[in-house]
Scaffold this motif. Structure first.
Motif, mmCIF file in Angstrom:
data_model
loop_
_atom_site.group_PDB
_atom_site.id
_atom_site.type_symbol
_atom_site.label_atom_id
_atom_site.label_comp_id
_atom_site.label_asym_id
_atom_site.label_seq_id
_atom_site.Cartn_x
_atom_site.Cartn_y
_atom_site.Cartn_z
ATOM 1 N N LYS A 7 0.515 -0.911 -0.217
ATOM 2 C CA LYS A 7 0.140 -0.319 0.176
ATOM 3 C C LYS A 7 0.867 1.371 0.121
ATOM 4 O O LYS A 7 1.875 1.109 0.971
ATOM 5 C CB LYS A 7 -0.544 0.036 1.489
ATOM 6 C CG LYS A 7 -1.771 1.311 1.287
ATOM 7 C CD LYS A 7 -3.057 0.570 2.382
ATOM 8 C CE LYS A 7 -4.072 1.691 2.349
ATOM 9 N NZ LYS A 7 -4.538 3.019 1.142
ATOM 10 N N HIS A 40 -4.958 0.400 10.349
ATOM 11 C CA HIS A 40 -5.741 1.197 8.926
ATOM 12 C C HIS A 40 -6.562 0.312 8.888
ATOM 13 O O HIS A 40 -5.938 -0.895 8.876
ATOM 14 C CB HIS A 40 -3.895 0.531 8.718
ATOM 15 C CG HIS A 40 -4.428 1.665 6.852
ATOM 16 N ND1 HIS A 40 -3.496 2.678 7.125
ATOM 17 C CD2 HIS A 40 -4.492 1.066 6.592
ATOM 18 C CE1 HIS A 40 -3.704 3.405 5.677
ATOM 19 N NE2 HIS A 40 -4.175 1.964 5.520
ATOM 20 N N THR A 41 -7.334 1.259 8.359
ATOM 21 C CA THR A 41 -8.736 1.206 8.026
ATOM 22 C C THR A 41 -8.434 1.352 6.788
ATOM 23 O O THR A 41 -7.777 1.948 5.664
ATOM 24 C CB THR A 41 -9.387 1.981 8.638
ATOM 25 O OG1 THR A 41 -9.909 1.638 10.096
ATOM 26 C CG2 THR A 41 -11.308 1.913 7.454
ATOM 27 N N THR A 42 -9.195 0.519 5.320
ATOM 28 C CA THR A 42 -9.113 0.428 4.334
ATOM 29 C C THR A 42 -10.455 -0.143 3.903
ATOM 30 O O THR A 42 -11.505 -0.231 4.103
ATOM 31 C CB THR A 42 -8.318 -0.792 3.648
ATOM 32 O OG1 THR A 42 -8.179 -0.730 2.071
ATOM 33 C CG2 THR A 42 -8.916 -1.938 3.984
ATOM 34 N N ARG A 43 -10.789 0.780 2.563
ATOM 35 C CA ARG A 43 -12.826 0.754 2.284
ATOM 36 C C ARG A 43 -13.102 -1.039 1.326
ATOM 37 O O ARG A 43 -14.303 -1.191 1.576
ATOM 38 C CB ARG A 43 -13.132 1.389 1.100
ATOM 39 C CG ARG A 43 -12.676 2.496 1.879
ATOM 40 C CD ARG A 43 -14.072 4.385 1.208
ATOM 41 N NE ARG A 43 -12.961 4.307 0.193
ATOM 42 C CZ ARG A 43 -12.266 5.399 -0.821
ATOM 43 N NH1 ARG A 43 -13.353 6.153 -0.438
ATOM 44 N NH2 ARG A 43 -11.408 5.122 -1.392
ATOM 45 N N GLN A 86 -15.552 -2.854 5.156
ATOM 46 C CA GLN A 86 -14.652 -1.869 5.429
ATOM 47 C C GLN A 86 -13.669 -2.708 5.855
ATOM 48 O O GLN A 86 -14.448 -4.336 6.191
ATOM 49 C CB GLN A 86 -14.638 -1.005 5.997
ATOM 50 C CG GLN A 86 -15.123 0.496 5.518
ATOM 51 C CD GLN A 86 -15.066 1.368 5.817
ATOM 52 O OE1 GLN A 86 -14.622 2.475 6.384
ATOM 53 N NE2 GLN A 86 -15.513 2.993 4.720
ATOM 54 N N ASP A 88 -10.517 -3.192 8.773
ATOM 55 C CA ASP A 88 -9.463 -2.837 9.641
ATOM 56 C C ASP A 88 -8.267 -3.943 9.595
ATOM 57 O O ASP A 88 -8.486 -5.013 10.497
ATOM 58 C CB ASP A 88 -9.865 -2.268 11.389
ATOM 59 C CG ASP A 88 -10.413 -1.331 11.658
ATOM 60 O OD1 ASP A 88 -11.074 -0.368 11.006
ATOM 61 O OD2 ASP A 88 -11.608 -1.261 12.540
ATOM 62 N N GLY A 108 -5.699 2.548 -3.261
ATOM 63 C CA GLY A 108 -5.895 1.425 -2.511
ATOM 64 C C GLY A 108 -4.322 0.500 -2.303
ATOM 65 O O GLY A 108 -3.943 0.226 -2.041
ATOM 66 N N TRP A 109 -4.875 -0.986 -1.562
ATOM 67 C CA TRP A 109 -3.735 -1.930 -1.888
ATOM 68 C C TRP A 109 -3.974 -3.023 -2.810
ATOM 69 O O TRP A 109 -4.595 -3.046 -3.293
ATOM 70 C CB TRP A 109 -3.866 -2.581 -0.206
ATOM 71 C CG TRP A 109 -4.891 -3.213 -0.207
ATOM 72 C CD1 TRP A 109 -6.348 -2.388 0.006
ATOM 73 C CD2 TRP A 109 -6.057 -4.308 -0.883
ATOM 74 N NE1 TRP A 109 -7.491 -3.243 0.946
ATOM 75 C CE2 TRP A 109 -7.130 -5.086 0.176
ATOM 76 C CE3 TRP A 109 -5.537 -4.989 -1.682
ATOM 77 C CZ2 TRP A 109 -7.786 -5.729 -0.690
ATOM 78 C CZ3 TRP A 109 -6.198 -6.600 -2.024
ATOM 79 C CH2 TRP A 109 -7.252 -6.662 -1.584
#
Length: 144
Positions: A7, A40-43, A86, A88, A108-109
């Motif tokens: 990321k 770390h939060t990601t959608r 989502q 975490d 994004g990742w």
């Protein structure tokens, strides 16, 4: 076999700045009576969670190159207030410096296969004692 994520670390100039940011967030959380857990939060929600938690790490791209990684501890999936999934990413709070690996920008990742992941730096003494510019130059000269 472990699978990794990669990321972009937007707004961070160096691995040292990222470590300082992590430590600052932990101090602020503890002062507020909250958990100092590194999250770390990601959608986007990964579908290969079991593989990620089998020893996987989150590799951070800083200034155009993978520079550090954090071991993944957990992936917690939930729905936001609008009903969208989502997650975490729960991470170990310390960074492991890696060999520099150039990486183009992306959103994004992305999954990162173990064979594509850069090796950890193996040098005597803490890497943080070496200024970032000097560490990059020594690495480019294959001295570390």
């Amino acid at each position: 076999m472990a699978l990794h994520l990669v990321k972009l670390c937007v707004g961070i100039e160096s691995a040292e700045q990222l470590q300082s940011y992590i430590e600052h967030r932990q101090i602020m959380a503890l002062a507020a009576g909250l958990s100092d857990e590194q999250v770390h939060t990601t959608r986007m929600v990964p579908t290969r969670i079991d593989e990620l938690l089998d020893g996987g790490s989150l590799y951070w791209v800083i200034k155009g190159a993978i520079q550090v990684r954090q071991k993944l501890i957990d992936v917690r999936v939930y729905q936001d207030e609008n009903g969208r999934k989502q997650c975490d990413l729960v991470l170990e709070p310390h960074l492991v410096h890696t060999q520099l690996r150039p990486r183009r920008p992306f959103q994004g990742w992305r999954y990162l296969k173990p064979e594509d992941a850069p090796d950890d730096l193996q040098i005597a003494g803490p890497v943080t004692d070496i200024p970032e510019a000097m560490r990059k130059e020594l690495q480019e000269l294959c001295l570390i």
